[in-house]
Design an enzyme around this catalytic site. Structure first.
Site, mmCIF file in Angstrom:
data_model
loop_
_atom_site.group_PDB
_atom_site.id
_atom_site.type_symbol
_atom_site.label_atom_id
_atom_site.label_comp_id
_atom_site.label_asym_id
_atom_site.label_seq_id
_atom_site.Cartn_x
_atom_site.Cartn_y
_atom_site.Cartn_z
ATOM 1 N N VAL A 296 23.571 10.052 24.819
ATOM 2 C CA VAL A 296 23.657 9.077 25.903
ATOM 3 C C VAL A 296 23.865 7.677 25.337
ATOM 4 O O VAL A 296 23.545 7.395 24.184
ATOM 5 C CB VAL A 296 22.400 9.109 26.792
ATOM 6 C CG1 VAL A 296 22.113 10.514 27.277
ATOM 7 C CG2 VAL A 296 21.174 8.561 26.066
ATOM 8 N N SER A 297 24.422 6.789 26.154
ATOM 9 C CA SER A 297 24.595 5.377 25.837
ATOM 10 C C SER A 297 25.373 5.207 24.535
ATOM 11 O O SER A 297 26.462 5.751 24.390
ATOM 12 C CB SER A 297 23.222 4.695 25.796
ATOM 13 O OG SER A 297 23.359 3.291 25.773
ATOM 14 N N ASN A 298 24.818 4.479 23.558
ATOM 15 C CA ASN A 298 25.531 4.311 22.294
ATOM 16 C C ASN A 298 25.752 5.646 21.601
ATOM 17 O O ASN A 298 26.775 5.851 20.937
ATOM 18 C CB ASN A 298 24.750 3.382 21.363
ATOM 19 C CG ASN A 298 24.899 1.924 21.733
ATOM 20 O OD1 ASN A 298 25.596 1.576 22.676
ATOM 21 N ND2 ASN A 298 24.233 1.056 20.993
ATOM 22 N N GLY A 301 28.720 7.203 23.284
ATOM 23 C CA GLY A 301 29.947 6.590 22.803
ATOM 24 C C GLY A 301 30.307 7.047 21.402
ATOM 25 O O GLY A 301 31.484 7.230 21.069
ATOM 26 N N SER A 321 26.407 10.981 28.624
ATOM 27 C CA SER A 321 25.913 10.224 29.767
ATOM 28 C C SER A 321 25.997 8.742 29.466
ATOM 29 O O SER A 321 25.692 8.310 28.354
ATOM 30 C CB SER A 321 24.455 10.618 30.043
ATOM 31 O OG SER A 321 23.915 9.873 31.112
#
Length: 705
Positions: A296-298, A301, A321
Site C-alpha cells: 500500500v501507499s509508497n 507504488g 492500494s
C-alpha cells in the site's frame, strides 16, 4: 538466531543451499540464479525460526488480541533486546495501517484471526539482511518470511515493500498478513528508507536489529560526513539527526522498483535455502512460483514500478492500494468526474502538490465550509491558522479586497488547493487532521532533500531534525533513541524527533511553533514551507521570479530526481488491480491513481489488464477511523485492498476475469457506536451498473460521481 554466511557448499540436488561469487548485475533478461546468494546482499544473512506459540511471523507473539491492546514494554528501556524491538516494531507498524479499534472491522473483516478462529499466530522462518543497488553503497534492508504452511509443491510469493518511509516491518499488517495467511512466502524491504536515524552528536545509529551502535560496524545509515565535518556541523547545530530517507544522497525512490525486484530474488534464495535439502522438492523458481507484487501507499507504488521494470518475468500479477505513483505527464487526456469541469493539469508531482498543501492548508483549516465540521480540526490552534492566513495575504498569495477577513482568506486558500492544484473537494474534510499530524510538512522536507540528493549538511530551507522541548532544541531522551527502531515511521516528526526551523525568530524552533522572519507571529515557519514550495515549482513561489544561485541548482536537481521516479504506465499486460479511496487527502487521486490508470490505458490499450476501483467514503489512513467524526464518515480501504489481492489470486489460479474498473459505493456507519457490517461494505461488483463504470473514452477519463 542463526547467521548464514555468504559462502557455503553446493547441495547434492544440484542447487546451492548458499553460494557465493554471484553477479550483482540485475539488468539482464535471464531469470536470477536461485542457487546462489544474490550478489547484492551485503554481509551476513540472519535467520530465525518462530514457533507460533511464544513468537511468530505476523504478530511477534502478541496475537490478534495483543495487537489491539496496549503496547508491549521493554524490560530495560535503555537497552531493549532485538526481540523486544522487533515485537514493538510489529505492533506499531501493524496498528499504523490497520484500524484495530472495536467496531471498525478488525476481527470481523480483517485481522490475524479472521478465517481461522484463532489468535492468528503464524510459525515459520525469517531471513533478514542488508543489500545495495548498483551505484549506491547505502544499505537497504531486505527480509523474507516463510510460513510453515508454505507448500513447496505449489509455491507462491507476495511482495511487501514498506508503506511510507517505514522500516522493514512496515507492511506486516497489509501484504504481510494476507500473504502469510495464504501460505505464501512474503518478501519485504524498507526501500532505502526505514528508521535510519543517525545521531550526529554521539554518532549513534541502528544496527539491522534496531539496537544502537556508535562504533564502526554495519548500521542502517550514517550521514556521509567525516569526523571533522560532523564536528563542524555539531559546533553550529547541536543535537541534530540525519535521517536515511532524507539525507542518504541517493534519491531512494528512484530505486524502489529495483528494491522490490531484488527482494524477490532474495526470496527465491531463501526458499531454496530452506527446502533445498529435500530431494522431493524441485528448485523453486519464478517459472513454478505464483508471484503477486503488492503493498500500500509508497509500498504499492514500489511494486508498480517493479512490475514496469520486470524484464526477468519474476512477477505474475499486481494488487496495490492507494499507490504513490507519479505517472509520466500525458496531456492527451483529461479527467472528468461526473458533470464537473475537465481536469487537464493532472499528474502533478508528489512534491508539488504536497508543498502546496504545506503552504496553504494551515490557512484553509479556517475556511467556514470546514472549520467546525472537519474532524479533529481543533488540533490546529486557531491563532496559528489566522497568522498563516495573514502571512500569506501579506505576501500577495491570497486574493482579496482591502476589507477581506480571515474567512475570506481561508476560503481563497481552499479554492487554490481545489482549483489550482487539483485537490478533490472530497479530500477537504480530512486535510486539517493531516496538517495537524504534520503529514504534508514532513513529506515536503524529506522528499525535497531526497530528490535533490542533499545531505544533512546542506540544511535545505534552513530545516533540520532534532528533539524539542517547548519548541526549543534539546538532546533526544536516551530511552526514546533506544526505542526508535520500533517507534519511528521513517519520516520526522517521529520517535521524538521533530522538524526544526533554524531561522525562526528568536532561536531554532520546532516548525509548528516557529515564527517566520517575514511573517505575522507564529505561522508554522511559513517562510521555510514557501522555500520548499519554490524548490518544487522551480521558481519563487511568492514573486514568480526565477530562482538563483544554489537554490536554482537545487531546484534543478530536484526536478531531475522527480523525473527519475516517474512511472511509465506500462505493466506489460499483467493482471493488476488498484484500489484507492476518493477521499485520499495524502495522495490526491487526480495526480496518482486516476492519471496512472488513464496513462496505462493509452500505453497498453486493449492489452491492458489493469483495473481501477475507486472506493467512496474511503481515505488513506484507516487508523484515523478509530476517532468519532472519522469512523462514522468513512469505511476501511484495507478491506478492499484484501479484495484486490483475492481478485488477482483468482485471476492467476482459476482464470477468473477481473471485474471492470468501477466506483464502489459504500455506506458509512453514520453512528460511530454501531459496528461496521457487510451492508456498509459492498463487494467489488463482477458486473457493475453502467453508471458505475470507469473508462477512458477518447481523450476523457470518465469517473462517475
Amino acid at each position: 538466531m542463526k547467521r548464514i554466511m555468504i559462502c557455503t557448499l553446493i547441495g547434492a540436488t544440484g542447487f546451492a543451499l548458499s553460494a557465493c561469487n554471484s553477479s550483482d548485475d540485475n539488468n539482464g533478461d535471464n531469470p536470477p540464479a536461485v542457487n546462489q546468494v544474490p550478489g547484492f546482499i551485503q554481509g551476513d544473512i540472519e535467520q530465525a525460526h518462530y514457533d507460533g506459540i511464544t513468537d511468530d511471523l505476523l504478530t511477534a507473539g502478541l496475537g490478534a488480541s495483543g495487537l489491539s491492546g496496549t503496547a508491549p514494554t521493554f524490560s530495560d528501556p535503555l537497552n531493549p533486546s532485538p526481540a523486544e524491538l522487533r515485537q514493538l516494531a510489529i505492533y506499531n507498524n501493524y496498528r499504523a495501517l490497520v484500524d484495530t479499534s472495536p467496531g471498525g472491522g478488525y476481527g470481523e473483516f480483517f485481522g490475524p484471526g479472521v478465517g481461522n478462529d484463532t489468535e492468528g499466530l503464524i510459525p515459520g522462518h525469517e531471513y533478514i539482511a542488508f543489500m545495495t543497488v548498483p551505484g549506491s553503497n547505502v544499505p537497504v534492508t531486505v527480509m523474507a518470511q516463510v510460513p510453515e504452511s508454505f507448500n513447496p509443491q505449489a509455491p507462491c510469493m507476495i511482495t511487501a515493500p514498506s508503506s511510507g518511509s517505514r522500516g522493514v516491518y512496515g507492511a506486516i499488517g497489509t501484504a504481510g498478513e494476507w500473504g502469510l495467511k495464504k501460505g505464501c512466502a512474503v518478501v519485504y524491504t524498507d526501500k532505502g528508507s526505514g528508521t535510519g536515524a543517525h545521531n550526529l552528536e554521539t554518532n549513534t545509529a541502528q544496527r539491522i536489529d534496531g539496537t544502537l551502535s556508535a562504533t564502526d560496524e554495519p548500521v542502517q545509515f550514517r550521514a556521509d560526513l567525516t569526523a571533522s565535518e560532523r564536528g563542524d556541523f555539531n559546533a553550529v547545530s547541536a543535537d541534530r539527526f540525519a535521517w536515511k530517507h532524507a539525507h542518504s544522497k541517493t534519491n531512494p525512490e528512484a530505486d524502489w522498483g529495483r528494491h522490490v525486484l531484488q527482494s524477490l530474488e532474495f526470496g527465491f534464495w531463501a526458499l531454496n535455502e530452506q527446502f533445498g535439502g529435500d530431494n522431493n522438492v524441485e528448485a523453486i523458481t519464478p517459472e513454478n512460483t505464483l508471484v503477486i507484487a503488492s503493498s500500500v501507499s509508497n509500498g504499492g507504488g514500489s511494486s508498480v514500478r517493479a512490475a514496469e521494470q520486470d524484464t526477468k518475468g519474476l512477477i505474475d500479477g499486481l494488487a496495490v492500494s492507494e499507490p504513490n505513483v507519479n505517472p509520466t505527464v500525458d496531456t492527451g487526456f483529461t479527467i472528468v468526474q461526473g458533470n464537473n469541469a475537465p481536469i487537464a493539469e493532472h499528474s502533478r508531482s508528489l512534491l508539488e502538490y504536497t508543498t502546496a498543501l504545506a503552504v496553504y492548508q494551515g490557512c484553509a483549516n479556517q475556511a467556514p465550509a470546514i472549520r467546525d465540521t472537519a474532524p479533529l480540526n481543533a488540533l490546529n490552534p486557531s491563532d496559528v491558522r489566522d497568522n498563516i492566513c495573514n502571512s500569506l495575504a501579506s505576501k500577495g498569495l491570497l486574493a482579496g479586497a482591502a476589507s477581506a477577513t480571515i474567512d475570506d482568506y481561508a476560503t481563497e486558500a481552499q479554492r487554490i488547493l481545489n482549483e489550482d492544484f487539483g485537490i478533490q473537494p472530497e479530500q477537504n474534510l480530512l486535510a486539517p487532521v493531516h496538517f495537524a499530524s504534520k503529514v504534508a510538512q514532513s513529506i515536503s522536507m524529506t522528499y525535497a532533500n531526497a530528490y535533490g540528493r542533499a545531505g544533512v549538511e546542506d540544511r535545505v530551507c534552513d530545516l533540520s531534525l532534532a528533539a524539542t522541548d517547548s519548541g526549543a532544541v534539546t538532546p533526544l531522551a536516551p530511552a526514546a533513541e533506544a526505542a526508535a527502531f520500533a517507534t519511528s515511521n521513517g519520516i520526522p516528526p517521529t520517535a521524538g524527533v521533530d522538524i526544526v526551523y533554524d531561522q525562526a525568530n528568536g532561536q531554532p524552533t520546532a516548525l509548528p511553533s516557529s515564527a517566520s522572519p517575514t511573517g505575522s507571529g507564529v505561522d508554522y515557519g511559513l517562510d521555510a514551507l514557501l522555500c520548499l514550495h519554490s524548490l518544487a515549482l522551480g521558481h519563487d513561489a511568492v514573486s514568480g521570479e526565477p530562482l538563483a544561485g544554489t537554490d536554482a541548482e537545487l531546484a534543478d536537481a530536484i526536478a531531475g530526481g522527480i523525473e527519475e521516479i516517474r512511472a511509465t504506465g506500462d505493466l506489460r499486460g499483467l493482471p493488476a488491480v488498484f484500489v484507492t479511496g476518493r477521499a485520499d487527502a495524502i495522495l490526491p487521486i487526480n495526480h496518482a491513481s486516476r492519471p496512472y490508470y488513464g496513462l496505462n490505458q493509452r500505453v497498453e490499450g486493449a492489452g491492458s489488464e489493469l483495473r481501477y476501483y475507486e472506493v467512496l467514503n474511503a481515505h488513506h489512513l484507516d487508523i484515523l477511523n478509530q476517532f468519532p467524526g472519522v469512523g462514522d464518515r468513512y469505511v476501511p480501504l484495507h478491506h478492499y485492498y484484501f479484495q484486490a489481492l483475492d481478485l488477482v489470486w483468482e485471476r492467476l489460479t482459476n482464470g477468473t476475469e477481473l471485474p471492470p474498473s468501477q466506483v464502489v459505493r459504500t455506506t458509512p456507519r453514520a453512528d460511530f457506536a454501531t459496528p461496521l457490517a457487510q451492508i456498509n461494505l459492498p463487494a467489488i461488483a463482477a458486473q457493475p451498473a453502467n453508471e458505475d463504470l470507469i473508462s477512458l473514452v477518447g481523450g476523457e477519463l470518465r469517473i462517475p460521481e
